[in-house]
Design a protein around this motif. Structure first.
Motif, PDB file in Angstrom:
ATOM      1  N   GLY A  38      -6.785 -11.204 -10.503  1.00 26.46           N
ATOM      2  CA  GLY A  38      -7.272  -9.992  -9.858  1.00 26.46           C
ATOM      3  C   GLY A  38      -6.309  -8.848 -10.107  1.00 26.46           C
ATOM      4  N   GLU A  39      -6.473  -7.787  -9.338  1.00 20.41           N
ATOM      5  CA  GLU A  39      -5.636  -6.606  -9.488  1.00 20.41           C
ATOM      6  C   GLU A  39      -4.777  -6.401  -8.256  1.00 20.41           C
ATOM      7  OE1 GLU A  39      -7.844  -3.149 -10.580  1.00 20.41           O
ATOM      8  OE2 GLU A  39      -8.896  -4.195 -12.181  1.00 20.41           O
ATOM      9  N   THR A  40      -3.549  -5.907  -8.482  1.00 18.79           N
ATOM     10  CA  THR A  40      -2.641  -5.573  -7.392  1.00 18.79           C
ATOM     11  C   THR A  40      -1.524  -4.681  -7.907  1.00 18.79           C
ATOM     12  OG1 THR A  40      -1.308  -6.473  -5.583  1.00 18.79           O
ATOM     13  CG2 THR A  40      -1.171  -7.614  -7.682  1.00 18.79           C
ATOM     14  N   MET A  41      -1.021  -3.807  -7.075  1.00 22.19           N
ATOM     15  CA  MET A  41       0.140  -2.957  -7.330  1.00 22.19           C
ATOM     16  C   MET A  41       0.088  -2.224  -8.671  1.00 22.19           C
ATOM     17  SD  MET A  41       3.317  -4.969  -5.654  1.00 22.19           S
ATOM     18  CE  MET A  41       3.066  -5.976  -4.187  1.00 22.19           C
ATOM     19  N   GLY A  42      -1.074  -1.735  -9.027  1.00 25.14           N
ATOM     20  CA  GLY A  42      -1.200  -0.972 -10.257  1.00 25.14           C
ATOM     21  C   GLY A  42      -1.247  -1.806 -11.523  1.00 25.14           C
ATOM     22  N   THR A  43      -1.394  -3.119 -11.377  1.00 27.50           N
ATOM     23  CA  THR A  43      -1.466  -4.006 -12.534  1.00 27.50           C
ATOM     24  C   THR A  43      -2.418  -5.154 -12.194  1.00 27.50           C
ATOM     25  OG1 THR A  43      -0.149  -5.229 -14.163  1.00 27.50           O
ATOM     26  CG2 THR A  43       0.583  -5.362 -11.865  1.00 27.50           C
ATOM     27  N   TYR A  44      -2.320  -6.251 -12.899  1.00 25.44           N
ATOM     28  CA  TYR A  44      -3.181  -7.395 -12.624  1.00 25.44           C
ATOM     29  C   TYR A  44      -2.337  -8.664 -12.591  1.00 25.44           C
ATOM     30  CZ  TYR A  44      -2.808  -8.327 -17.595  1.00 25.44           C
ATOM     31  OH  TYR A  44      -2.319  -8.594 -18.850  1.00 25.44           O
ATOM     32  N   TYR A  45      -2.912  -9.695 -12.050  1.00 22.69           N
ATOM     33  CA  TYR A  45      -2.231 -10.992 -12.024  1.00 22.69           C
ATOM     34  C   TYR A  45      -3.183 -12.074 -12.486  1.00 22.69           C
ATOM     35  CZ  TYR A  45      -4.842 -12.341  -7.867  1.00 22.69           C
ATOM     36  OH  TYR A  45      -5.854 -12.669  -6.997  1.00 22.69           O
ATOM     37  N   THR A  71      -2.837  -8.429  -1.441  1.00 22.24           N
ATOM     38  CA  THR A  71      -3.334  -7.203  -0.824  1.00 22.24           C
ATOM     39  C   THR A  71      -2.423  -6.796   0.333  1.00 22.24           C
ATOM     40  OG1 THR A  71      -5.604  -7.660  -1.483  1.00 22.24           O
ATOM     41  CG2 THR A  71      -5.302  -6.149   0.367  1.00 22.24           C
ATOM     42  N   LYS A  72      -2.006  -7.785   1.122  1.00 24.52           N
ATOM     43  CA  LYS A  72      -1.097  -7.510   2.240  1.00 24.52           C
ATOM     44  C   LYS A  72       0.250  -6.991   1.727  1.00 24.52           C
ATOM     45  CE  LYS A  72       0.993  -9.673   6.273  1.00 24.52           C
ATOM     46  NZ  LYS A  72       1.167 -10.897   7.046  1.00 24.52           N
ATOM     47  N   LEU A  73       0.798  -7.640   0.699  1.00 22.37           N
ATOM     48  CA  LEU A  73       2.063  -7.183   0.122  1.00 22.37           C
ATOM     49  C   LEU A  73       1.928  -5.797  -0.492  1.00 22.37           C
ATOM     50  CD1 LEU A  73       3.394 -10.473  -1.503  1.00 22.37           C
ATOM     51  CD2 LEU A  73       4.279  -9.314   0.527  1.00 22.37           C
ATOM     52  N   ASN A  74       0.775  -5.508  -1.058  1.00 20.76           N
ATOM     53  CA  ASN A  74       0.511  -4.198  -1.650  1.00 20.76           C
ATOM     54  C   ASN A  74       0.645  -3.091  -0.601  1.00 20.76           C
ATOM     55  OD1 ASN A  74      -0.442  -2.813  -4.138  1.00 20.76           O
ATOM     56  ND2 ASN A  74      -2.116  -2.206  -2.808  1.00 20.76           N
ATOM     57  N   THR A  75       0.200  -3.360   0.623  1.00 20.76           N
ATOM     58  CA  THR A  75       0.277  -2.345   1.678  1.00 20.76           C
ATOM     59  C   THR A  75       1.721  -2.073   2.099  1.00 20.76           C
ATOM     60  OG1 THR A  75       0.045  -3.905   3.509  1.00 20.76           O
ATOM     61  CG2 THR A  75      -1.995  -2.988   2.596  1.00 20.76           C
ATOM     62  N   TYR A  80       2.511   2.458  -5.954  1.00 19.18           N
ATOM     63  CA  TYR A  80       1.285   3.119  -6.408  1.00 19.18           C
ATOM     64  C   TYR A  80       0.409   3.555  -5.245  1.00 19.18           C
ATOM     65  CZ  TYR A  80       2.313   1.626 -11.139  1.00 19.18           C
ATOM     66  OH  TYR A  80       2.896   1.468 -12.348  1.00 19.18           O
ATOM     67  N   ASP A  81       0.608   2.968  -4.072  1.00 15.34           N
ATOM     68  CA  ASP A  81      -0.183   3.281  -2.896  1.00 15.34           C
ATOM     69  C   ASP A  81       0.598   4.267  -2.032  1.00 15.34           C
ATOM     70  OD1 ASP A  81      -1.570   3.408  -0.512  1.00 15.34           O
ATOM     71  OD2 ASP A  81      -1.622   1.243  -0.185  1.00 15.34           O
ATOM     72  N   PRO A  82       0.143   5.513  -1.924  1.00  9.09           N
ATOM     73  CA  PRO A  82       0.901   6.499  -1.143  1.00  9.09           C
ATOM     74  C   PRO A  82       0.987   6.164   0.344  1.00  9.09           C
ATOM     75  CG  PRO A  82      -1.199   7.418  -1.862  1.00  9.09           C
ATOM     76  CD  PRO A  82      -1.075   6.071  -2.507  1.00  9.09           C
ATOM     77  N   ASP A  83       0.136   5.258   0.808  1.00  8.06           N
ATOM     78  CA  ASP A  83       0.154   4.875   2.222  1.00  8.06           C
ATOM     79  C   ASP A  83       0.938   3.589   2.488  1.00  8.06           C
ATOM     80  OD1 ASP A  83      -1.421   7.064   3.019  1.00  8.06           O
ATOM     81  OD2 ASP A  83      -3.238   6.008   2.387  1.00  8.06           O
ATOM     82  N   SER A  84       1.512   2.985   1.444  1.00 11.23           N
ATOM     83  CA  SER A  84       2.274   1.756   1.646  1.00 11.23           C
ATOM     84  C   SER A  84       3.554   2.064   2.419  1.00 11.23           C
ATOM     85  CB  SER A  84       2.613   1.100   0.307  1.00 11.23           C
ATOM     86  OG  SER A  84       3.592   1.864  -0.370  1.00 11.23           O
ATOM     87  N   ALA A  85       4.133   1.042   3.016  1.00  7.58           N
ATOM     88  CA  ALA A  85       5.359   1.221   3.795  1.00  7.58           C
ATOM     89  C   ALA A  85       6.492   1.760   2.922  1.00  7.58           C
ATOM     90  CB  ALA A  85       5.762  -0.100   4.442  1.00  7.58           C
ATOM     91  N   ILE A  86       6.622   1.250   1.697  1.00 10.22           N
ATOM     92  CA  ILE A  86       7.706   1.729   0.829  1.00 10.22           C
ATOM     93  C   ILE A  86       7.473   3.177   0.411  1.00 10.22           C
ATOM     94  CG2 ILE A  86       6.760   0.906  -1.376  1.00 10.22           C
ATOM     95  CD1 ILE A  86       9.656   0.109  -2.127  1.00 10.22           C
ATOM     96  N   SER A  87       6.233   3.556   0.170  1.00  7.77           N
ATOM     97  CA  SER A  87       5.939   4.944  -0.201  1.00  7.77           C
ATOM     98  C   SER A  87       6.233   5.893   0.961  1.00  7.77           C
ATOM     99  CB  SER A  87       4.483   5.091  -0.646  1.00  7.77           C
ATOM    100  OG  SER A  87       4.267   4.416  -1.863  1.00  7.77           O
ATOM    101  N   ARG A  88       5.895   5.469   2.162  1.00  2.00           N
ATOM    102  CA  ARG A  88       6.206   6.302   3.335  1.00  2.00           C
ATOM    103  C   ARG A  88       7.725   6.448   3.502  1.00  2.00           C
ATOM    104  NH1 ARG A  88       2.268   3.041   5.575  1.00  2.00           N
ATOM    105  NH2 ARG A  88       3.802   2.086   6.970  1.00  2.00           N
TER     106      ARG A  88
END
Length: 184
Positions: A38-45, A71-75, A80-88
Motif C-alpha cells: 500500500g501507500e504511506t508517508m509519501g511512498t509505498y510499501y 496509517t497511525k504512524l503516518n499521523t 509529507y502530512d502537514p497535520d502530523s505530529a512531527i510537522s506540527r
C-alpha cells in the motif's frame, strides 16, 4: 464371470480421489509466496512472505492490520502530512517543551542515539538542508548559495533537539526541525 475385488475397487477409488483432490490439497497445505502492500508517508510499501501457510482471511487481516499501523504512524511521523505530529512540531518556533505522542519521542530518542553513535554523521535535524537542496521536490532546482547553506546549517545539529519526560520535545533553536525518515 468378471473378477470383482472389493480391495481393488476401493484402492482404485482412493487413487482416483487422490488425483482429483491433489491440486486442491497441494494449494492448501504447501508453502506459497504471498505479497501485499500500500501507500504511506509519501511512498509505498510491500510485504512479501516467502513461506505462508496462512489462510487467505488471515492474510487479509494481516494486510489490514499493517495498513492501519502505518496509517497511525503516518499521523505522527510523516513529514509529507502537514497535520502530523512531527510537522506540527517542525512548524512551531516555540523553544519551550512541547507535548508530542509517545511514538514520536521513541523514534526521536533512537535517532538522537544514532547521531551520537555516528559522531553526528547521522543527523535527524538535517531537514533545513534537505529542503534547501530541494530533495522533496518542493524547491526550485537552483544550487543554493554558500550563504544559504551556512544559514541552514545553523539550524542543523542533533544538539538542538532534546527529549524530556512526559512525552515532550524541546527545540533549543526555534527554527530547528526533525526529519526522522531515515530512522522511523
Amino acid at each position: 464371470k468378471p473378477n470383482y475385488s472389493p480391495k481393488k475397487t476401493l484402492f482404485g477409488l482412493l487413487f482416483l480421489g487422490a488425483l482429483v483432490f491433489y491440486p486442491y490439497l497441494r494449494a492448501q497445505y504447501l508453502p506459497r509466496s504471498v505479497e501485499f502492500g500500500g501507500e504511506t508517508m509519501g511512498t509505498y510499501y510491500t510485504v512479501k512472505i516467502a513461506d505462508s501457510r496462512m489462510p487467505k482471511r488471515r492474510l487479509r487481516a494481516l494486510h489490514a492490520d499493517t495498513q492501519a499501523l502505518l496509517t497511525k504512524l503516518n499521523t505522527v511521523l510523516s513529514t509529507y502530512d502537514p497535520d502530523s505530529a512531527i510537522s506540527r512540531f517542525n512548524s512551531s518556533t516555540n523553544t519551550t517543551p512541547q507535548r508530542v505522542p509517545e511514538s514520536l519521542i521513541t523514534v526521536t530518542r533512537h535517532a538522537l542515539k544514532l547521531s551520537r553513535e555516528t559522531g553526528g554523521a547521522f543527523d535527524p535535524t538535517v531537514r533545513p538542508l534537505v529542503d534547501l537542496w530541494g530533495f522533496y521536490g518542493n524547491q526550485d532546482q537552483t544550487i543554493p548559495t554558500q550563504a544559504d547553506i551556512d544559514a541552514a546549517r545553523r539550524r542543523v545539529g542533533a544538539h538542538l533537539i532534546q527529549t524530556t519526560g512526559n512525552h515532550e520535545l524541546t527545540k533549543l533553536h526555534g527554527a530547528a526541525s526533525l526529519d526522522l525518515s531515515a530512522s522511523a
